[in-house]
Design an enzyme around this catalytic site. Structure first.
Site, PDB file in Angstrom:
ATOM      1  N   VAL A 199      -2.110  -1.151  -5.401  1.00 20.25           N
ATOM      2  CA  VAL A 199      -2.584  -0.938  -4.034  1.00 20.25           C
ATOM      3  C   VAL A 199      -1.462  -1.235  -3.049  1.00 20.25           C
ATOM      4  O   VAL A 199      -0.706  -2.189  -3.229  1.00 20.25           O
ATOM      5  CB  VAL A 199      -3.777  -1.893  -3.740  1.00 20.25           C
ATOM      6  CG1 VAL A 199      -4.245  -1.762  -2.311  1.00 20.25           C
ATOM      7  CG2 VAL A 199      -4.919  -1.646  -4.704  1.00 20.25           C
ATOM      8  N   CYS A 200      -1.384  -0.428  -1.984  1.00 19.61           N
ATOM      9  CA  CYS A 200      -0.483  -0.716  -0.863  1.00 19.61           C
ATOM     10  C   CYS A 200      -1.181  -0.279   0.421  1.00 19.61           C
ATOM     11  O   CYS A 200      -2.392  -0.133   0.457  1.00 19.61           O
ATOM     12  CB  CYS A 200       0.874  -0.041  -1.039  1.00 19.61           C
ATOM     13  SG  CYS A 200       0.835   1.753  -0.868  1.00 19.61           S
ATOM     14  N   ARG A 201      -0.427  -0.047   1.477  1.00 20.45           N
ATOM     15  CA  ARG A 201      -1.026   0.319   2.761  1.00 20.45           C
ATOM     16  C   ARG A 201      -1.604   1.729   2.740  1.00 20.45           C
ATOM     17  O   ARG A 201      -2.726   1.955   3.151  1.00 20.45           O
ATOM     18  CB  ARG A 201       0.026   0.190   3.872  1.00 20.45           C
ATOM     19  CG  ARG A 201      -0.504   0.538   5.241  1.00 20.45           C
ATOM     20  CD  ARG A 201       0.571   0.330   6.314  1.00 20.45           C
ATOM     21  NE  ARG A 201       0.164   0.953   7.550  1.00 20.45           N
ATOM     22  CZ  ARG A 201       0.417   2.219   7.880  1.00 20.45           C
ATOM     23  NH1 ARG A 201       1.091   2.984   7.050  1.00 20.45           N
ATOM     24  NH2 ARG A 201       0.013   2.713   9.028  1.00 20.45           N
ATOM     25  N   GLY A 211      -0.667   4.215  -0.063  1.00 21.92           N
ATOM     26  CA  GLY A 211      -0.602   4.836  -1.388  1.00 21.92           C
ATOM     27  C   GLY A 211       0.788   5.198  -1.848  1.00 21.92           C
ATOM     28  O   GLY A 211       0.989   5.503  -3.016  1.00 21.92           O
ATOM     29  N   MET A 217      -4.870   0.733   1.536  1.00 23.55           N
ATOM     30  CA  MET A 217      -5.763  -0.124   2.305  1.00 23.55           C
ATOM     31  C   MET A 217      -6.223   0.541   3.600  1.00 23.55           C
ATOM     32  O   MET A 217      -7.251   0.154   4.155  1.00 23.55           O
ATOM     33  CB  MET A 217      -5.080  -1.468   2.606  1.00 23.55           C
ATOM     34  CG  MET A 217      -4.875  -2.328   1.367  1.00 23.55           C
ATOM     35  SD  MET A 217      -6.404  -2.701   0.456  1.00 23.55           S
ATOM     36  CE  MET A 217      -7.202  -3.836   1.588  1.00 23.55           C
TER      37      MET A 217
END
Length: 99
Positions: free
Chosen positions: A62-64, A66, A90
């Site tokens: 997971v990141c901000r 993708g 996110m």
């Protein structure tokens, strides 16, 4: 590369599945909230912390948005790990947060 939507991941969590989620965002981003139970390993630290991961487990990255989690997936795939990228990151997560 395997992908999962934030909604699909949230359903797995609500169903009580044992998930290994790794958030590769920077510290200040994680401070705004992360998926409950997610482990924070910044993308830049990932290769130095591979010994903390188990090749017998499956990881959801997971990141901000993708992008960085996709890069993390590629790094881990090259090292023999089983991973899935959460598309949309996110920014698309509408479920519970942990601070």
């Amino acid at each position: 590369m395997k992908e999962i939507t934030p909604d699909e991941l949230a359903i797995k969590m609500r169903n009580g599945e044992k998930l290994h989620i790794i958030d590769v965002r920077e510290d200040e981003e994680v401070a705004t909230g992360k998926i409950p139970g997610a482990r924070h390993i910044r993308l830049g630290d990932l290769e130095d912390r591979l010994d903390e991961l188990d090749k017998n487990e499956h990881y959801y990255m997971v990141c901000r948005s993708g992008g960085r989690s996709s890069m993390a997936c590629e790094i881990l795939l090259e090292k023999g790990f089983s991973v899935t990228n959460m598309v949309g990151g996110m920014l698309s997560w509408d479920d519970e947060l942990e601070f």
